[in-house]
Enzyme design. Sequence first.
Site, PDB file in Angstrom:
ATOM      1  N   ASP B 192       0.823  -1.219   0.000  1.00 33.18           N
ATOM      2  CA  ASP B 192       0.000   0.000   0.000  1.00 33.18           C
ATOM      3  C   ASP B 192       0.851   1.260   0.000  1.00 33.18           C
ATOM      4  O   ASP B 192       0.711   2.144   0.854  1.00 33.18           O
ATOM      5  CB  ASP B 192      -0.997  -0.006   1.168  1.00 33.18           C
ATOM      6  N   HIS B 225      -3.466  -2.312  -2.649  1.00 33.50           N
ATOM      7  CA  HIS B 225      -3.531  -1.126  -3.503  1.00 33.50           C
ATOM      8  C   HIS B 225      -2.504  -1.152  -4.623  1.00 33.50           C
ATOM      9  O   HIS B 225      -2.482  -0.252  -5.458  1.00 33.50           O
ATOM     10  CB  HIS B 225      -3.378   0.155  -2.665  1.00 33.50           C
ATOM     11  N   HIS B 276       0.945  -8.240   3.720  1.00 31.37           N
ATOM     12  CA  HIS B 276       0.144  -7.024   3.805  1.00 31.37           C
ATOM     13  C   HIS B 276      -1.187  -7.185   4.541  1.00 31.37           C
ATOM     14  O   HIS B 276      -1.472  -6.470   5.482  1.00 31.37           O
ATOM     15  CB  HIS B 276      -0.118  -6.452   2.409  1.00 31.37           C
ATOM     16  N   HIS B 456      -2.510  -2.942   6.404  1.00 30.87           N
ATOM     17  CA  HIS B 456      -3.864  -2.973   5.816  1.00 30.87           C
ATOM     18  C   HIS B 456      -4.943  -2.247   6.608  1.00 30.87           C
ATOM     19  O   HIS B 456      -5.949  -1.845   6.041  1.00 30.87           O
ATOM     20  CB  HIS B 456      -4.266  -4.440   5.625  1.00 30.87           C
ATOM     21  N   ASP B 626     -12.322   4.585 -20.459  1.00 26.70           N
ATOM     22  CA  ASP B 626     -11.214   5.195 -21.178  1.00 26.70           C
ATOM     23  C   ASP B 626     -10.039   4.238 -21.195  1.00 26.70           C
ATOM     24  O   ASP B 626      -9.050   4.401 -20.493  1.00 26.70           O
ATOM     25  CB  ASP B 626     -10.834   6.513 -20.486  1.00 26.70           C
ATOM     26  N   SER B 630      -6.422   7.909 -22.313  1.00 30.96           N
ATOM     27  CA  SER B 630      -6.125   9.156 -23.004  1.00 30.96           C
ATOM     28  C   SER B 630      -6.716  10.352 -22.287  1.00 30.96           C
ATOM     29  O   SER B 630      -6.368  11.483 -22.571  1.00 30.96           O
ATOM     30  CB  SER B 630      -6.693   9.105 -24.421  1.00 30.96           C
ATOM     31  N   ASP B 670     -16.476  18.485 -30.204  1.00 27.80           N
ATOM     32  CA  ASP B 670     -15.760  17.636 -31.151  1.00 27.80           C
ATOM     33  C   ASP B 670     -16.086  16.153 -30.960  1.00 27.80           C
ATOM     34  O   ASP B 670     -15.417  15.286 -31.513  1.00 27.80           O
ATOM     35  CB  ASP B 670     -14.236  17.858 -31.030  1.00 27.80           C
TER      36      ASP B 670
END
Lengths: 158, 700
Positions: B192, B225, B276, B456, B626, B630, B670
């Site tokens: 983490d 994580h 962890h 944790h 996505d 980008s 656009d």
Amino acid sequence: YVCDAVLCYHAAPAPVFFDFKEAFGLFDRIGDSQVAYNQVADIMRALGQNPTNKDVTKILGNPSADDMANKRLNFDAFLPMLKEVDALPKGTYDDYVEGLRVFDKEGNGTVMGAELRIVLSTLGEKMSEPEIDALMAGQEDENGSVHYEAFVKHIMSV
Amino acid sequence: MHVLIFHLLSSLAAIKAAILIQRWYRQYVARTEMRRRYTWHIFQSIEYSGEQAQIKLSVCLCSLWVLIHVKVIFPISKTYAEWERYFCYKNIEVPDIYSGPHLTFPLSVEQAVGLVQAFRDKKQLHSRYVLQLLLETWKLLRMLPNINRISTCHSKEITICGDLHGQLEDLLLIFYKNGMPSLDKSYVFNGDFVDRGKDSIEILLILFAFLLVYPSDVHMNRGNHEDHIVNLRYGFTKEVLTKYKMHGKRILKLLQKIFSWLPLATVIDQKVLVLHGGISDSTDLSLLARLDRHNYVSALRPPKRRNTSSAGISIDSDIDEDWSNHKVFQRRASFTFPKPLGTRSSFQNRSLQDFSDRIKVNVEEELETCRRRSYTFNAGINRVEKEMAPCPSTDSVNSDNAKEEWKQVLDLLWSDPMTQDGCVPNEVRGGGCYWGPDITDDFLNRHNLQLIIRSHECKQDGYEFCHNRKVLTLFSASNYYDVGSNRGAYVKLGPDLVPYVVQYQASSMTRELTVRQSVGRTERSALKVLREQLFAHKSDLISAFKTFDSENTGLVSLTDWASVVESVMHLGLPWRMLRFQLVTCKTSDGMIDYNEWFNELNIEQGLLETLYRHRSTVETIFRIVDTDNSGFITIEDFRQTWKLLSIYLKMEFTDEAISDLAVTIDVNQDGNIDIDEFMEAFRLTDKKSQKGTVLKNLKC
């Protein structure tokens, strides 16, 4: 603004069973719906009481140091004890002011911070230095004096 | 004589006064402690229910993913050499104005120390050096075993640190107090490192730098994580893309691989296990030592299928690919899509639209089932396994084996100890399990160990022993929930293997606040978050209230109010105690007007404001859609996403409302929507609603 939930208990006419049960649950660190004897005083204080440690020890039946550390109490046993503590005199604004006036040598509404510190660390149920520092934080003026009526208003507003 | 009596009387008065003040003081301390406890409880339960929501969401979307990808597209594989070409930094130029550190490899200790200094001075490492450093780290990690075995003979003392969560200040404080890693100063970092705090990448770069300089003295364990899916929600993905606008995508891709290659655990002197999360009743160290850890790119998704080419060269294959870099796009004939899927360029910005008609029904069904079922990750695993089965592959993994291994990894990264005996699934977090003291005893005996050190969970003092001092939780991110909420800690172990704990608290601000001020501040923060959560569940809460209000008076009793709220929110909080902070409208005879209550919780009830409450989920979904990182999604993806969201959140969005929203957000018209701009619009909405004005131009 933040309304102190616990202060409101004083306004409530009678102890509300479920509210206290929730608070009790917050202190149960093991998950057996019980709390240790040595936590009882703090839970009562969290619920708006202010007993001395001696008061609580007496109500618990004068347990040994070992009992205090190891014995546990469930909520049904706790509630009557809480009621008993609730019956003890609490201390009004006047009581506090009168109590502090004892140290007001010059009768001018102030007490010497240094003297208060000595008293709190040597008399009654002694406080430790860090506890006293926390209590007195920001209360002494540039001469080391505490204006005690303001002080009492401050502690009662918490 | 009367002088003596006078003294006696005034002494008695003094004692009485002292006792009065002492009583008052102890009451004040107890009440402050209680407020601190329930504030903590609020933050922690919201944090864990957020994790649970994240897991539910990702399992949902994982099924969706499988429908879209695996049935349609054959995974592309690269050899390690090909990956190194993809991550190549050599053509990235460092401009003259760059004032950060320049790294040369192999890295020296002076450079590692210089890196720490540079980050302390708020410099940023150039992407060229970031990629280079990460590549070297990747090469090193591939050679490490799943379980590192180290010894105190080698360097006399080993220092173990817990969760850091992007809080650079804490790492700097640890190095200041304890010294930096060296041949005489071994460190184990227990996972983490990233998410939530704002300097996650800097922490990683520092730790990797020291790992490269002192590979025998610095050890890192993977945390839950260190997982790109979790990072989508908890801030690391965003941090990297913001700090490294040009090369962020590649950096994230490389980090995905690095995370999967982080070792799973460390054993000290064959007696102390450091990992962890924790263990379960089935945790088996020899199985963990054998498995292919890098197949678990995310612990929340099934393991990758491993392919080897005919020449026996090991191949690192991925299911979710970055399409824009492929020379040849291979397509398998699939049963759902007999038509050709289009040229490579049409996949540059892969869109859900191409598949939407075909899979829409399936997806909505999927999500509805997801929604309806009571979720633990075990259910999720079963579902995904079923989906995976019919897919073609050259090297099919034995599915039972894979399932067992996956559970082992998940338990290791996500479990928490509990006080009762036994082992139950961790429903609160949604992954791993809760394990009891009997499991600890059994595990330690079986493996001939004496102590488990794990992290944790945030602890107020930075550490906490449990299970008869056989399990130590260590947390190194101080002020984690808010300024003053908790201390951090690290542990030193010498050859006697007796843990020596050192505590600290970063931020000078904390010292200036009194206990009361710091508790008050944290409490206000917690309550604000809690109110938001309550409001986000308005429709569920109102339906539940109505079941207790058969005569439709609009009122419920306090007891009913508390039980309704708990049954919907599942946070396990002391609602009755909190009612004065949460319900300020006047109550008559102890009855609460619940409609009035919701009015008081918020002013505006527009679509945008409602969505703002779910912004974490919204942002996560956007970032998943996505796929090429980008920062843009197409309008059509946007529309599809809202449809999915509306099912998931059980909210009614009309197509018109969504179109209006889409058009408004796409400022330059656009056809693409900038994720950051959209989230910024949310933030501005929140600010304005706090000031009490209505956001007219974004009215939906």
